[in-house]
Design a protein around this motif. Sequence first.
Motif, short mmCIF file in Angstrom:
data_model
loop_
_atom_site.label_atom_id
_atom_site.label_comp_id
_atom_site.label_asym_id
_atom_site.label_seq_id
_atom_site.Cartn_x
_atom_site.Cartn_y
_atom_site.Cartn_z
N SER A 66 0.83 -1.20 0.00
CA SER A 66 0.00 0.00 0.00
C SER A 66 0.86 1.25 0.00
O SER A 66 0.56 2.23 -0.69
N GLN A 70 0.91 4.41 -2.57
CA GLN A 70 0.72 5.78 -2.10
C GLN A 70 1.84 6.69 -2.59
O GLN A 70 1.64 7.89 -2.78
N ARG A 207 -14.53 7.58 11.43
CA ARG A 207 -15.54 7.35 10.39
C ARG A 207 -16.96 7.67 10.86
O ARG A 207 -17.86 7.84 10.06
N HIS A 230 -3.79 3.33 4.69
CA HIS A 230 -4.21 1.95 4.47
C HIS A 230 -5.65 1.74 4.95
O HIS A 230 -6.42 0.99 4.32
N TYR A 231 -6.01 2.41 6.06
CA TYR A 231 -7.38 2.30 6.58
C TYR A 231 -8.29 3.39 6.03
O TYR A 231 -9.36 3.65 6.58
N GLN A 232 -7.85 4.03 4.94
CA GLN A 232 -8.66 4.99 4.19
C GLN A 232 -9.01 6.23 5.01
O GLN A 232 -10.05 6.85 4.79
N ARG A 233 -8.13 6.59 5.94
CA ARG A 233 -8.28 7.84 6.68
C ARG A 233 -6.94 8.57 6.70
O ARG A 233 -6.35 8.80 7.75
#
Length: 272
Positions: A66, A70, A207, A230-233
């Motif tokens: 990931s 990025q 979230r 990686h955790y979309q934050r």
Amino acid sequence: MTVTEVTDVRSAIETLRGLVQGDGADLSVIAIDDSIGTVELALELVDANCAECMLPPARLREVLASSLVQQGVTKYRLVLRDPRGGGAMPGDSERILVLDPTAAVASIDLDAGPDAGSLAGKTVFFRVDALWTSWDIVSQEWERMLTEAGVKVTSFRRTQGLAGADAAAADREYARLVSEADVAIVGLGNCGSCTSWTIKDAAEAARTGMPTTAVVTDQFAALAGTLAGHYQRPGLRAQVLPFPLQNRPDSEVRDIAVEYFPALLTTLGATV
């Protein structure tokens, strides 16, 4: 492959090295093969004090792959040799192939979420852990200062490695306490594995739209940033504390907590 491409890949690999060096490990380059589009690395644990503190093999491979994406390295697949095993190839447990699932770098939303604002009359939720007594001390000091300012405080202790019904029950309790709070402070990221859990739980709280910060020590700040993506934050707030924090005298840890309390409020966009 052009010289620029080689430089870019090797620069990205240097960033990957920084993600594991906090735990005393390292990555060495075995090969960068443009003909088949692979980057092959080996995980070295010679100086690692605690191999169990590192991200588990499967999670580490995901995070490294990931991170390459990025950084814009999307033309290569990652091959990782991990001496801890966990391989998927019969007879070759150390050699794992991780395919890059993306064709391009996805757009990045760096929104940190809402500021906490005035904390008066609100509930601040602390997520602590079963590993770091230093984080207990810091969170207790912050809780004391918040309580003195008229803030309600609740907490949840995360035990890593639970499975089955125990893990599900812990996750339900975590989600319940998050739903009853106004602000979340989640820690402590002080090794590879615990940083992963910290960012996972902080991302879950964020979230919901709640003002949230993860708390990490500076040796694991870079890993925390990668894991947040990686955790979309990727915009997740992080309060960074000095490293090492553990094994300092309790009085010194308390002094650090008091010193960093104003920075915590700034990170959260909060006032008391």
